[in-house]
Motif scaffolding. Structure first.
Motif, PDB file in Angstrom:
ATOM      1  N   ARG A  63      70.580  19.221  54.061  1.00 30.93           N
ATOM      2  CA  ARG A  63      69.200  18.800  54.325  1.00 30.93           C
ATOM      3  C   ARG A  63      69.157  17.291  54.560  1.00 30.93           C
ATOM      4  O   ARG A  63      68.493  16.546  53.846  1.00 30.93           O
ATOM      5  N   ARG A  64      69.854  16.861  55.595  1.00 32.92           N
ATOM      6  CA  ARG A  64      69.946  15.429  55.883  1.00 32.92           C
ATOM      7  C   ARG A  64      68.581  14.834  56.234  1.00 32.92           C
ATOM      8  O   ARG A  64      68.260  13.723  55.830  1.00 32.92           O
ATOM      9  N   GLY A  65      67.778  15.570  56.981  1.00 28.20           N
ATOM     10  CA  GLY A  65      66.453  15.075  57.353  1.00 28.20           C
ATOM     11  C   GLY A  65      65.570  14.842  56.147  1.00 28.20           C
ATOM     12  O   GLY A  65      64.858  13.840  56.066  1.00 28.20           O
ATOM     13  N   ARG A  66      65.630  15.759  55.203  1.00 22.31           N
ATOM     14  CA  ARG A  66      64.821  15.609  53.995  1.00 22.31           C
ATOM     15  C   ARG A  66      65.317  14.434  53.158  1.00 22.31           C
ATOM     16  O   ARG A  66      64.530  13.713  52.557  1.00 22.31           O
ATOM     17  N   ALA A  67      66.632  14.217  53.144  1.00 23.20           N
ATOM     18  CA  ALA A  67      67.176  13.075  52.411  1.00 23.20           C
ATOM     19  C   ALA A  67      66.747  11.758  53.058  1.00 23.20           C
ATOM     20  O   ALA A  67      66.367  10.808  52.355  1.00 23.20           O
ATOM     21  N   TYR A  68      66.785  11.705  54.386  1.00 21.45           N
ATOM     22  CA  TYR A  68      66.336  10.491  55.071  1.00 21.45           C
ATOM     23  C   TYR A  68      64.842  10.260  54.880  1.00 21.45           C
ATOM     24  O   TYR A  68      64.393   9.116  54.741  1.00 21.45           O
TER      25      TYR A  68
END
Length: 92
Positions: free
Chosen positions: A60-65
């Motif tokens: 979930r890279r987008g959520r982390a960013y």
């Protein structure tokens, strides 16, 4: 006489990817909540959780960013209100 239930299935183990996904979601939620309250504490916490989840390879890279961006926004909101009130705490 058997006092415990027989073991069925596999033992509950947590994978590092699952932990990283949870940290990404937590950073997003804490960053979002930090825009309203406790942004001095929730902002840096969201940034640290997002960085740790990215380092661990979250799916979930987008959520982390987003969590990292919201954590930075928390600190910017705090800075803006501190500049307006000339105090470390802010109120409406």
């Amino acid at each position: 006489m058997q006092l415990t239930a027989p073991a069925t299935g596999r033992p509950a183990t947590r994978t590092p990817a699952r932990d990283a996904d949870g940290m990404a979601v937590a950073s997003f939620i804490l960053g979002l909540l930090g825009l309203l309250v406790f942004n001095l504490f929730l902002g840096p916490t969201a940034i640290v959780l997002a960085a740790a989840s990215l380092w661990r390879g979250t799916k979930r890279r987008g959520r982390a960013y987003l969590g990292m961006g919201l954590g930075v926004a928390d600190l910017l909101v705090l800075l803006a209100f501190v500049q307006l009130d000339n105090t470390l705490s802010w109120s409406f």
